[in-house]
Design an enzyme around this catalytic site. Structure first.
Site, PDB file in Angstrom:
ATOM      1  N   ASN A  98       0.862  -1.184   0.000  1.00 27.71           N
ATOM      2  CA  ASN A  98       0.000   0.000   0.000  1.00 27.71           C
ATOM      3  C   ASN A  98       0.900   1.236   0.000  1.00 27.71           C
ATOM      4  O   ASN A  98       1.500   1.570   1.019  1.00 27.71           O
ATOM      5  CB  ASN A  98      -0.907  -0.032   1.240  1.00 27.71           C
ATOM      6  CG  ASN A  98      -1.769   1.211   1.334  1.00 27.71           C
ATOM      7  OD1 ASN A  98      -1.830   2.027   0.411  1.00 27.71           O
ATOM      8  ND2 ASN A  98      -2.455   1.358   2.464  1.00 27.71           N
TER       9      ASN A  98
ATOM     10  N   LYS B 246       0.125   4.292  -0.240  1.00 27.58           N
ATOM     11  CA  LYS B 246      -0.497   5.487   0.346  1.00 27.58           C
ATOM     12  C   LYS B 246      -0.233   6.684  -0.581  1.00 27.58           C
ATOM     13  O   LYS B 246      -0.223   6.509  -1.794  1.00 27.58           O
ATOM     14  CB  LYS B 246      -0.010   5.699   1.782  1.00 27.58           C
ATOM     15  CG  LYS B 246      -0.197   4.401   2.614  1.00 27.58           C
ATOM     16  CD  LYS B 246      -0.023   4.584   4.090  1.00 27.58           C
ATOM     17  CE  LYS B 246      -0.221   3.237   4.798  1.00 27.58           C
ATOM     18  NZ  LYS B 246      -0.164   3.326   6.248  1.00 27.58           N
TER      19      LYS B 246
ATOM     20  N   HIS C 162      -9.574   1.279   4.953  1.00 26.31           N
ATOM     21  CA  HIS C 162      -8.294   1.473   5.641  1.00 26.31           C
ATOM     22  C   HIS C 162      -8.499   2.415   6.824  1.00 26.31           C
ATOM     23  O   HIS C 162      -9.279   3.367   6.735  1.00 26.31           O
ATOM     24  CB  HIS C 162      -7.250   2.040   4.671  1.00 26.31           C
ATOM     25  CG  HIS C 162      -5.865   1.970   5.234  1.00 26.31           C
ATOM     26  ND1 HIS C 162      -5.409   2.887   6.156  1.00 26.31           N
ATOM     27  CD2 HIS C 162      -4.860   1.077   5.047  1.00 26.31           C
ATOM     28  CE1 HIS C 162      -4.169   2.559   6.494  1.00 26.31           C
ATOM     29  NE2 HIS C 162      -3.809   1.471   5.832  1.00 26.31           N
TER      30      HIS C 162
ATOM     31  N   GLU D 239      -6.836   4.774   7.913  1.00 29.93           N
ATOM     32  CA  GLU D 239      -6.593   6.192   7.611  1.00 29.93           C
ATOM     33  C   GLU D 239      -7.822   6.813   6.947  1.00 29.93           C
ATOM     34  O   GLU D 239      -8.149   7.978   7.178  1.00 29.93           O
ATOM     35  CB  GLU D 239      -5.336   6.331   6.733  1.00 29.93           C
ATOM     36  CG  GLU D 239      -4.078   6.109   7.570  1.00 29.93           C
ATOM     37  CD  GLU D 239      -2.910   5.509   6.812  1.00 29.93           C
ATOM     38  OE1 GLU D 239      -2.898   5.546   5.571  1.00 29.93           O
ATOM     39  OE2 GLU D 239      -1.994   4.975   7.481  1.00 29.93           O
TER      40      GLU D 239
ATOM     41  N   GLU E  77      -5.637  -4.904  10.468  1.00 29.36           N
ATOM     42  CA  GLU E  77      -4.600  -3.898  10.728  1.00 29.36           C
ATOM     43  C   GLU E  77      -4.935  -3.165  12.033  1.00 29.36           C
ATOM     44  O   GLU E  77      -5.723  -2.211  12.023  1.00 29.36           O
ATOM     45  CB  GLU E  77      -4.562  -2.863   9.587  1.00 29.36           C
ATOM     46  CG  GLU E  77      -4.143  -3.422   8.254  1.00 29.36           C
ATOM     47  CD  GLU E  77      -3.514  -2.340   7.377  1.00 29.36           C
ATOM     48  OE1 GLU E  77      -2.408  -2.577   6.864  1.00 29.36           O
ATOM     49  OE2 GLU E  77      -4.108  -1.256   7.206  1.00 29.36           O
TER      50      GLU E  77
ATOM     51  N   GLY F 209       2.456   2.157  11.137  1.00 25.44           N
ATOM     52  CA  GLY F 209       3.419   3.259  11.088  1.00 25.44           C
ATOM     53  C   GLY F 209       4.116   3.533  12.403  1.00 25.44           C
ATOM     54  O   GLY F 209       4.716   4.594  12.580  1.00 25.44           O
TER      55      GLY F 209
ATOM     56  N   SER G  57       3.334  -2.248  10.495  1.00 29.20           N
ATOM     57  CA  SER G  57       4.780  -2.321  10.744  1.00 29.20           C
ATOM     58  C   SER G  57       5.400  -3.642  10.291  1.00 29.20           C
ATOM     59  O   SER G  57       6.308  -4.167  10.947  1.00 29.20           O
ATOM     60  CB  SER G  57       5.085  -2.047  12.223  1.00 29.20           C
ATOM     61  OG  SER G  57       4.664  -0.733  12.562  1.00 29.20           O
TER      62      SER G  57
END
Ligand code: 13P
Length: 254
Positions: free
Chosen positions: A9, A11, A94, A96, A166, A172, A212
């Site tokens: 991904n 991003k 996702h 985010e 996730e 991250g 991660s």
């Protein structure tokens, strides 16, 4: 045996020119393997790289879509548009998108339905925040996101879905979840599928882990039969490091 899926991904990283260079480089670093499917999810503006000869060994994914096929939705991209660019998958829900752009379960469900209507395979992302885990709400949150995300989907269409677990706190942060934590959530997800669509559908479901994942820890996640691959963020941006993740997965599957 389920075919492993390694998804990069990207991003909001890389221009179209940078993406083309990346795809050529990655193609030179990875070997073909029937047991592992490699998926790249560049930004919309770089998806045209899917047409490059070097991209032949990869599948492509959009990072999101809008549930309508076309219309007055400034800034949005539809499932037929992704399909026309050669996408096979689309990442939906996702964290985010959920956290920063207000995607709620109902909107994500509409997106999943739109993807399936157009022959795109959704990679539905679910996962709890740190606070939710600390309060003991992981199972409740994950099941809510899963059940709402899959609302109104037929058993036949459900075959085309992959789930990415996730945990928000692992994305991250350099703090990947422990294999036992992942294993337990993946079992919960698979049981939910079994209740909804039967054991065979559950056995076929691919459940990825994301958060991660690095070349140095991917092997830890491949030891458990419950983990069918990874959704990789920052470590996929460098072709060399993504290729190391891919080759370790391929070796683990031999
Ligand atoms: P990182 O691998 O950078 O933690 O990101 C994970 C992710 O969000 C993939 O979708």
């Amino acid at each position: 045996m389920r075919r492993h899926l390694i998804v990069g991904n990207w991003k909001m990283h890389k221009t179209a020119a940078e993406a083309a260079a990346y795809v050529r480089r990655l193609a030179g670093l990875v070997r073909q393997s029937a047991k592992v499917e490699i998926v790249l999810a560049p930004p919309f503006t770089a998806l045209s790289v899917a047409a490059l000869p070097a991209a032949r060994r990869f599948a492509f994914a959009g990072q999101d879509l809008h549930w309508e096929d076309a219309g007055a939705y400034t800034g949005e991209i539809s499932a037929p548009m992704l399909k026309a660019l050669g996408c096979r998958y689309v990442i939906l829900g996702h964290s985010e998108r959920r956290r920063l752009f207000g995607d709620d379960d109902a909107a994500i469900n509409r997106k999943v339905l739109a993807a399936l209507r157009h022959g795109l395979r959704p990679i539905l992302c679910i996962g709890e925040s740190l606070g939710e885990r600390r309060r003991g709400q992981t199972t409740r949150v994950v099941l809510r996101q899963l059940q709402n995300g899959l609302r109104g989907i037929s058993k036949v269409a459900g075959r085309h879905i992959a789930i990415a677990y996730e945990p928000v706190w692992a994305i991250g942060t350099g703090q990947a979840a422990a294999p036992e934590q992942i294993d337990s959530v993946h079992r919960t997800i698979r049981s939910c599928f079994a209740r909804k669509w039967g054991r065979r559908a559950a056995d076929r479901l691919r459940i990825l882990y994301g958060g991660s994942v690095k070349p140095d820890n991917i092997i830890d996640f491949l030891g458990t039969a419950e983990i069918d691959g990874a959704l990789v963020g920052s470590a996929c941006l460098n072709p060399r490091s993504f290729a190391r993740i891919i080759s370790q997965t391929q070796s683990a599957r031999q």
